[in-house]
Design a protein around this motif. Structure first.
Motif, PDB file in Angstrom:
ATOM      1  N   GLN A 185       0.836  -1.210   0.000  1.00 52.99           N
ATOM      2  CA  GLN A 185       0.000   0.000   0.000  1.00 52.99           C
ATOM      3  C   GLN A 185       0.865   1.251   0.000  1.00 52.99           C
ATOM      4  O   GLN A 185       0.531   2.251  -0.641  1.00 52.99           O
ATOM      5  CB  GLN A 185      -0.928  -0.008   1.220  1.00 52.99           C
ATOM      6  CG  GLN A 185      -2.064  -1.006   1.125  1.00 52.99           C
ATOM      7  CD  GLN A 185      -2.965  -0.731  -0.079  1.00 52.99           C
ATOM      8  OE1 GLN A 185      -3.355   0.410  -0.337  1.00 52.99           O
ATOM      9  NE2 GLN A 185      -3.273  -1.788  -0.822  1.00 52.99           N
ATOM     10  N   PHE A 186       1.966   1.216   0.722  1.00 51.79           N
ATOM     11  CA  PHE A 186       2.888   2.351   0.720  1.00 51.79           C
ATOM     12  C   PHE A 186       3.422   2.587  -0.691  1.00 51.79           C
ATOM     13  O   PHE A 186       3.553   3.743  -1.138  1.00 51.79           O
ATOM     14  CB  PHE A 186       4.046   2.085   1.683  1.00 51.79           C
ATOM     15  CG  PHE A 186       5.098   3.160   1.695  1.00 51.79           C
ATOM     16  CD1 PHE A 186       4.823   4.436   2.185  1.00 51.79           C
ATOM     17  CD2 PHE A 186       6.371   2.905   1.191  1.00 51.79           C
ATOM     18  CE1 PHE A 186       5.790   5.425   2.171  1.00 51.79           C
ATOM     19  CE2 PHE A 186       7.344   3.890   1.184  1.00 51.79           C
ATOM     20  CZ  PHE A 186       7.059   5.158   1.682  1.00 51.79           C
ATOM     21  N   GLY A 187       3.723   1.518  -1.397  1.00 56.34           N
ATOM     22  CA  GLY A 187       4.198   1.664  -2.772  1.00 56.34           C
ATOM     23  C   GLY A 187       3.166   2.305  -3.668  1.00 56.34           C
ATOM     24  O   GLY A 187       3.495   3.140  -4.516  1.00 56.34           O
ATOM     25  N   ILE A 188       1.892   1.957  -3.466  1.00 59.57           N
ATOM     26  CA  ILE A 188       0.813   2.568  -4.252  1.00 59.57           C
ATOM     27  C   ILE A 188       0.736   4.065  -3.981  1.00 59.57           C
ATOM     28  O   ILE A 188       0.504   4.870  -4.888  1.00 59.57           O
ATOM     29  CB  ILE A 188      -0.534   1.881  -3.928  1.00 59.57           C
ATOM     30  CG1 ILE A 188      -0.519   0.435  -4.435  1.00 59.57           C
ATOM     31  CG2 ILE A 188      -1.695   2.636  -4.560  1.00 59.57           C
ATOM     32  CD1 ILE A 188      -1.751  -0.363  -4.056  1.00 59.57           C
ATOM     33  N   SER A 189       0.957   4.453  -2.720  1.00 61.73           N
ATOM     34  CA  SER A 189       0.878   5.883  -2.359  1.00 61.73           C
ATOM     35  C   SER A 189       1.977   6.707  -3.016  1.00 61.73           C
ATOM     36  O   SER A 189       1.863   7.931  -3.121  1.00 61.73           O
ATOM     37  CB  SER A 189       0.963   6.042  -0.833  1.00 61.73           C
ATOM     38  OG  SER A 189       2.280   5.757  -0.365  1.00 61.73           O
ATOM     39  N   LEU A 190       3.051   6.060  -3.451  1.00 58.59           N
ATOM     40  CA  LEU A 190       4.155   6.786  -4.088  1.00 58.59           C
ATOM     41  C   LEU A 190       3.935   6.965  -5.591  1.00 58.59           C
ATOM     42  O   LEU A 190       4.717   7.658  -6.247  1.00 58.59           O
ATOM     43  CB  LEU A 190       5.475   6.033  -3.865  1.00 58.59           C
ATOM     44  CG  LEU A 190       5.931   5.859  -2.413  1.00 58.59           C
ATOM     45  CD1 LEU A 190       7.251   5.107  -2.382  1.00 58.59           C
ATOM     46  CD2 LEU A 190       6.073   7.201  -1.714  1.00 58.59           C
ATOM     47  N   GLU A 191       2.889   6.345  -6.127  1.00 53.79           N
ATOM     48  CA  GLU A 191       2.641   6.418  -7.568  1.00 53.79           C
ATOM     49  C   GLU A 191       2.027   7.756  -7.952  1.00 53.79           C
ATOM     50  O   GLU A 191       0.830   7.890  -8.133  1.00 53.79           O
ATOM     51  CB  GLU A 191       1.706   5.285  -7.998  1.00 53.79           C
ATOM     52  CG  GLU A 191       2.389   3.934  -8.128  1.00 53.79           C
ATOM     53  CD  GLU A 191       3.253   3.839  -9.367  1.00 53.79           C
ATOM     54  OE1 GLU A 191       3.282   4.820 -10.145  1.00 53.79           O
ATOM     55  OE2 GLU A 191       3.906   2.810  -9.562  1.00 53.79           O
ATOM     56  N   LEU A 197       9.007  -3.499  -6.705  1.00 51.40           N
ATOM     57  CA  LEU A 197       9.183  -3.522  -5.254  1.00 51.40           C
ATOM     58  C   LEU A 197       7.896  -3.949  -4.552  1.00 51.40           C
ATOM     59  O   LEU A 197       7.925  -4.662  -3.542  1.00 51.40           O
ATOM     60  CB  LEU A 197       9.641  -2.150  -4.752  1.00 51.40           C
ATOM     61  CG  LEU A 197      11.049  -1.729  -5.198  1.00 51.40           C
ATOM     62  CD1 LEU A 197      11.325  -0.285  -4.790  1.00 51.40           C
ATOM     63  CD2 LEU A 197      12.106  -2.665  -4.591  1.00 51.40           C
ATOM     64  N   ARG A 198       6.758  -3.526  -5.089  1.00 53.31           N
ATOM     65  CA  ARG A 198       5.484  -3.977  -4.546  1.00 53.31           C
ATOM     66  C   ARG A 198       5.323  -5.484  -4.720  1.00 53.31           C
ATOM     67  O   ARG A 198       4.850  -6.188  -3.823  1.00 53.31           O
ATOM     68  CB  ARG A 198       4.322  -3.259  -5.240  1.00 53.31           C
ATOM     69  CG  ARG A 198       4.129  -1.804  -4.841  1.00 53.31           C
ATOM     70  CD  ARG A 198       2.910  -1.202  -5.519  1.00 53.31           C
ATOM     71  NE  ARG A 198       1.723  -1.976  -5.202  1.00 53.31           N
ATOM     72  CZ  ARG A 198       0.866  -2.467  -6.110  1.00 53.31           C
ATOM     73  NH1 ARG A 198       1.083  -2.253  -7.400  1.00 53.31           N
ATOM     74  NH2 ARG A 198      -0.188  -3.146  -5.738  1.00 53.31           N
ATOM     75  N   ARG A 199       5.736  -5.978  -5.848  1.00 53.43           N
ATOM     76  CA  ARG A 199       5.624  -7.407  -6.109  1.00 53.43           C
ATOM     77  C   ARG A 199       6.545  -8.214  -5.178  1.00 53.43           C
ATOM     78  O   ARG A 199       6.203  -9.317  -4.756  1.00 53.43           O
ATOM     79  CB  ARG A 199       5.962  -7.714  -7.570  1.00 53.43           C
ATOM     80  CG  ARG A 199       5.000  -7.095  -8.563  1.00 53.43           C
ATOM     81  CD  ARG A 199       3.599  -7.661  -8.393  1.00 53.43           C
ATOM     82  NE  ARG A 199       3.546  -9.067  -8.767  1.00 53.43           N
ATOM     83  CZ  ARG A 199       2.663  -9.937  -8.278  1.00 53.43           C
ATOM     84  NH1 ARG A 199       1.790  -9.562  -7.363  1.00 53.43           N
ATOM     85  NH2 ARG A 199       2.682 -11.188  -8.693  1.00 53.43           N
ATOM     86  N   VAL A 200       7.712  -7.646  -4.841  1.00 53.57           N
ATOM     87  CA  VAL A 200       8.602  -8.309  -3.883  1.00 53.57           C
ATOM     88  C   VAL A 200       7.882  -8.491  -2.547  1.00 53.57           C
ATOM     89  O   VAL A 200       7.927  -9.570  -1.934  1.00 53.57           O
ATOM     90  CB  VAL A 200       9.899  -7.500  -3.682  1.00 53.57           C
ATOM     91  CG1 VAL A 200      10.699  -8.033  -2.495  1.00 53.57           C
ATOM     92  CG2 VAL A 200      10.752  -7.538  -4.950  1.00 53.57           C
TER      93      VAL A 200
END
Length: 317
Positions: free
Chosen positions: A270-276, A295-298
């Motif tokens: 979710q944090f990765g989504i917020s950086l998009e 990185l989200r997939r990791v």
């Protein structure tokens, strides 16, 4: 004890020979014999090289026989191998299949023999080696991103071959363990039902390695590095830590601790989504967006590993 006569004849059992009785997890006994000739124990396969198919397609057939447990692979063709096909097959087998060595070669034949002793590389060590390689690839891919180091990025991409070698070896071991309970114990499998869980775990580790390669590939598409203060590096650190935790707890029985990894991995995603938010369409930001997705997939594959660990560590009924 009465034994099936066909089984006795097939293995060549004689009066006075010793049988092994192995208790199985389902309360049954496995009856096995050491009366097996060397010729019988070496599984041999003869494979016709298909000139109507590409060299890559023929390689897949070779790999499938390696995974099935064949020890001797004889690749034959009546037309003879082209220089390209011969080199491609020999180089690919060397790069991808641990233990398989070329022992005979002629115009029409290539013979490979598996010289690996499973107990030399137990499953736990194979997984540890895979994990160590993938973790180093993740770290180095982000170093390449920060400094725009093309050499490091290219090295990460090349290391993926080593990850694939350990992955294919682990699959071969797991398949062999399903047919040989004694081998399963020797390479560290506590219960045959764990084979499916380990199969899912090693696939997730292999996929994390693929995303490290994707990060490095996107670094090569950029023309400069990224400031060390960019939040993408925080995302990378969080993804890496949850990946480390998922591997550390594979053999643990603390289901709460493993469950926490699943929750943490979802939060990282979710944090990765917020950086998009970099959506101007420039090649640089498209590459960064792809890196964030990797990185989200990791993190998501780490959650998959943790969920499998939970399933494997539930006490048997």
């Amino acid at each position: 004890m009465s034994l099936p006569i066909k089984w006795v004849r097939d293995i060549g059992l004689k009066p006075g020979d010793t049988l092994n009785l192995t208790p199985m997890p389902n309360k049954t006994l496995l009856v096995s014999s050491n009366v097996v000739s060397k010729e019988r124990s070496v599984l041999k396969a003869s494979i016709d090289y298909l000139h109507t198919e590409s060299a890559e397609n023929n390689l897949r057939i070779i790999i499938s026989h390696y995974l099935a447990g064949y020890d001797s692979l004889r690749l034959t063709t009546s037309k003879g191998f082209s220089a390209y096909d011969r080199k491609f097959i020999k180089d690919s087998v060397r790069q991808k299949l641990i233990g398989l060595e070329l022992v005979e070669e002629s115009r029409n034949e290539l013979v490979f023999l598996c010289l690996l002793n499973y107990t030399d590389l137990p499953l736990g060590r194979v997984i540890k080696n895979m994990y160590g390689l993938v973790l180093s690839m993740l770290l180095d891919s982000m170093t390449a991103l920060r400094n725009h180091n093309v050499e490091i990025a290219e090295d990460v991409i090349q290391r993926d071959d080593d990850v694939d070698r350990f992955y294919l070896l682990a699959v071969r071991q797991l398949k062999a363990s399903l047919d040989d309970i004694e081998l399963a114990e020797k390479i560290g499998i506590r219960n045959p039902r764990d084979c499916l869980g380990y199969r899912l775990i090693i696939k997730s580790i292999e996929r994390v390695g693929d995303h490290a390669v994707k990060i490095a590939t996107n670094v090569l598409k950029m023309d400069s590095g990224i400031n060390a203060d960019d939040p993408i590096f925080k995302m990378a650190e969080l993804s890496r830590k949850v990946f480390e935790s998922s591997i550390d707890l594979i053999a643990e029985e603390d289901l709460r601790a493993i469950n926490k990894i699943v929750v943490d991995a979802k939060n990282v995603s979710q944090f990765g989504i917020s950086l998009e938010s970099r959506d101007d369409g420039s090649p640089r930001n498209v590459a960064l967006s792809m890196i964030l997705e990797s990185l989200r997939r990791v993190a998501e594959y780490s959650a998959d590993i943790a969920e499998v660990s939970i399933n494997m560590n539930v006490k048997q009924i």
